[in-house]
Motif scaffolding. Structure first.
Motif, PDB file in Angstrom:
ATOM      1  N   LEU A 197       0.807  -1.222   0.000  1.00 50.94           N
ATOM      2  CA  LEU A 197       0.000   0.000   0.000  1.00 50.94           C
ATOM      3  C   LEU A 197       0.837   1.267   0.000  1.00 50.94           C
ATOM      4  CD1 LEU A 197      -2.623  -1.158   2.663  1.00 50.94           C
ATOM      5  CD2 LEU A 197      -2.892  -1.097   0.164  1.00 50.94           C
ATOM      6  N   ASN A 198       1.954   1.193   0.701  1.00 44.24           N
ATOM      7  CA  ASN A 198       2.730   2.416   0.888  1.00 44.24           C
ATOM      8  C   ASN A 198       4.171   2.215   0.439  1.00 44.24           C
ATOM      9  OD1 ASN A 198       3.979   4.719   1.680  1.00 44.24           O
ATOM     10  ND2 ASN A 198       3.527   4.508   3.861  1.00 44.24           N
ATOM     11  N   HIS A 199       4.424   2.531  -0.820  1.00 46.06           N
ATOM     12  CA  HIS A 199       5.772   2.291  -1.340  1.00 46.06           C
ATOM     13  C   HIS A 199       6.774   3.351  -0.892  1.00 46.06           C
ATOM     14  CE1 HIS A 199       5.309  -1.382  -3.566  1.00 46.06           C
ATOM     15  NE2 HIS A 199       4.125  -0.973  -3.984  1.00 46.06           N
ATOM     16  N   GLU A 200       6.302   4.345  -0.143  1.00 48.31           N
ATOM     17  CA  GLU A 200       7.254   5.298   0.442  1.00 48.31           C
ATOM     18  C   GLU A 200       8.092   4.627   1.523  1.00 48.31           C
ATOM     19  OE1 GLU A 200       5.218   8.807   1.752  1.00 48.31           O
ATOM     20  OE2 GLU A 200       4.359   9.113  -0.246  1.00 48.31           O
ATOM     21  N   ASN A 201       7.596   3.517   2.045  1.00 50.94           N
ATOM     22  CA  ASN A 201       8.350   2.784   3.066  1.00 50.94           C
ATOM     23  C   ASN A 201       9.342   1.793   2.473  1.00 50.94           C
ATOM     24  OD1 ASN A 201       7.031   4.107   5.114  1.00 50.94           O
ATOM     25  ND2 ASN A 201       5.402   2.568   5.246  1.00 50.94           N
ATOM     26  N   ASP A 202       9.434   1.752   1.160  1.00 49.67           N
ATOM     27  CA  ASP A 202      10.341   0.791   0.538  1.00 49.67           C
ATOM     28  C   ASP A 202      11.768   0.964   1.054  1.00 49.67           C
ATOM     29  OD1 ASP A 202       8.234  -0.197  -0.843  1.00 49.67           O
ATOM     30  OD2 ASP A 202       9.048   0.190  -2.836  1.00 49.67           O
ATOM     31  N   VAL A 203      12.387  -0.165   1.293  1.00 47.04           N
ATOM     32  CA  VAL A 203      13.719  -0.169   1.898  1.00 47.04           C
ATOM     33  C   VAL A 203      14.782  -0.136   0.798  1.00 47.04           C
ATOM     34  CG1 VAL A 203      15.314  -1.528   3.307  1.00 47.04           C
ATOM     35  CG2 VAL A 203      12.871  -1.442   3.897  1.00 47.04           C
ATOM     36  N   PHE A 204      15.618   0.881   0.831  1.00 50.83           N
ATOM     37  CA  PHE A 204      16.722   0.945  -0.123  1.00 50.83           C
ATOM     38  C   PHE A 204      17.876   0.065   0.337  1.00 50.83           C
ATOM     39  CE2 PHE A 204      15.126   5.506  -0.804  1.00 50.83           C
ATOM     40  CZ  PHE A 204      14.216   5.084  -1.753  1.00 50.83           C
ATOM     41  N   SER A 205      18.148   0.170   1.632  1.00 45.93           N
ATOM     42  CA  SER A 205      19.232  -0.648   2.182  1.00 45.93           C
ATOM     43  C   SER A 205      19.030  -0.795   3.678  1.00 45.93           C
ATOM     44  CB  SER A 205      20.593  -0.009   1.895  1.00 45.93           C
ATOM     45  OG  SER A 205      20.725   1.181   2.628  1.00 45.93           O
ATOM     46  N   MET A 206      19.857  -1.613   4.280  1.00 50.65           N
ATOM     47  CA  MET A 206      19.735  -1.922   5.686  1.00 50.65           C
ATOM     48  C   MET A 206      21.153  -1.966   6.267  1.00 50.65           C
ATOM     49  SD  MET A 206      17.479  -5.043   7.024  1.00 50.65           S
ATOM     50  CE  MET A 206      15.880  -4.258   7.083  1.00 50.65           C
ATOM     51  N   THR A 207      21.306  -1.402   7.474  1.00 55.22           N
ATOM     52  CA  THR A 207      22.613  -1.469   8.111  1.00 55.22           C
ATOM     53  C   THR A 207      22.502  -2.338   9.352  1.00 55.22           C
ATOM     54  OG1 THR A 207      23.048   0.765   7.344  1.00 55.22           O
ATOM     55  CG2 THR A 207      24.541  -0.114   9.012  1.00 55.22           C
TER      56      THR A 207
END
Lengths: 156, 85, 156, 85
Positions: free
Chosen positions: C43-53
């Motif tokens: 529903l909310n692609h603004e929360n898409d994760v680019f990367s994770m540390t």
């Protein structure tokens, strides 16, 4: 869904890459690999398995496995699944079967993977014949396999 | 009516039969009746189909019970309990 | 037992081969791979994760993981186990964690693998920070992870 | 007595501290007392250690409760609930 009955060995890394594809919503992959156990009893090495011959019912096998995956899809949130089962003559320590399930979360992936294995063991038309020092023996079904399947019927 | 009958694994080996086209006698309607019919073929057949061994059946690739009715052209398969995985 | 905290990616086929070694009494390997999910909400692609540390507590992490495997060994018949957990910056769809358990039989392998994952999630000192369009966010623990661990305490 | 104190993840970032050698005041015996002591260091410290946030503690690499007693030379670590895997 990938279902393959094949003589050739499979490569886990390759299969996982195919399962994941380009998807970016998969957070969990649970997989199971079954192998030919050479040593089945530490006490009696006369029972050691030299090789195993796997027979199946072409046509029915694929349908039975697809039906099992469908059942799993109705119970858990699965993104995709792979089943590979080898047939023919397999040597000790060779890979027999792969079941891999991709999901957003690990709970669904684990449960569906184990469910598919338990049903494959009891409903998919495969038969194993072991070659040991004693000669060839068709493998008898294990009571524990029936019990493993039954517990899914009681759950939920 | 004609049906196809397949045998697998331990059954195939002891019967020395893997597949046959069979003209089903008209009094045989169900899997159980077919098993009884087959058990009259000789000792190896009696050992398997007289009910002492667990023999599972499939019709057209789907597992069925002994009460299942056989139809013309069906592919009937007999086999021991499965042991894959 | 192999426990590795590493920046580098891992290869499943290689790790399984190392886990099996020359043993001939292994009939089952259950494994789990956790991946960086890019899409966490349709529903909310603004929360898409680019990367994770991924940060961890060197020294404690290895001990915590070894203790978890020990607990699993006391509950199930395990032949060997591998845990690999990556740290540092991971891109979307990259592999984060591998848990693989080898056993004679699949019931033990499945249960121990899932047990180890559930305890790793709640007791091993790793922390995730996600980078999304909104910026960086430390990930909050999920209630379901606590529940997943608790059910092992009630079982058996 | 001297101890070592480590901070991880969200704590490390908001305190801007990752590790320190600390001379522990003699009236501080337990993890809870150390938390209270640290919470007096300023706003960022108060926010974390006054009890409103869940802060887990380890001594010498083992998770401990707030009642655990600190000994000379201990490595004490504070961190938020873990989120690996």
């Amino acid at each position: 869904m990938k279902i393959s009955i094949q003589i050739e060995d499979f490569d886990l890394t390759t299969e996982l890459a195919l399962l994941l594809g380009k998807r970016t919503d998969i957070g969990a992959v649970a997989s199971f690999v079954g192998l030919v156990r050479q040593v089945t009893s530490e006490l009696n090495h006369e029972n050691d398995v030299f090789s195993m011959t796997l027979e199946h019912y072409p046509g029915m096998t694929e349908k039975a496995l697809a039906a099992i995956v469908k059942q799993a899809e109705q119970r858990w949130k699965i993104i995709d699944a792979t089943i590979i089962h080898r047939v023919g003559v397999l040597q000790a320590a060779e890979q027999i079967v792969l079941v891999a399930v991709a999901s957003a979360h690990r709970g669904d992936a684990f449960a569906a993977c184990e469910f598919i294995m338990d049903y494959l063991k009891t409903e998919a038309p495969f038969w194993k014949k072991e070659t040991t020092a004693d000669g060839d023996h068709w493998v008898d079904p294990k009571v524990t396999d029936g019990a493993a399947r039954e517990r899914w019927k009681n759950a939920e | 009516m004609m049906i196809k009958v397949l045998y697998f694994a331990r059954l195939k080996e002891s019967l020395n039969y893997s597949t046959e086209e069979m003209l089903l006698p008209s009094n045989i309607k169900t899997i159980l009746q077919l098993k009884t019919h087959l058990s009259a073929r000789g000792d190896a057949w009696t050992a398997i189909f007289s009910g002492k061994q667990v023999v599972r059946a499939a019709i057209n690739h789907a597992l069925v019970d002994d009460t299942e009715v056989i139809k013309v052209g069906d592919e009937v398969a007999f086999f021991p309990p499965v042991t894959g995985g």
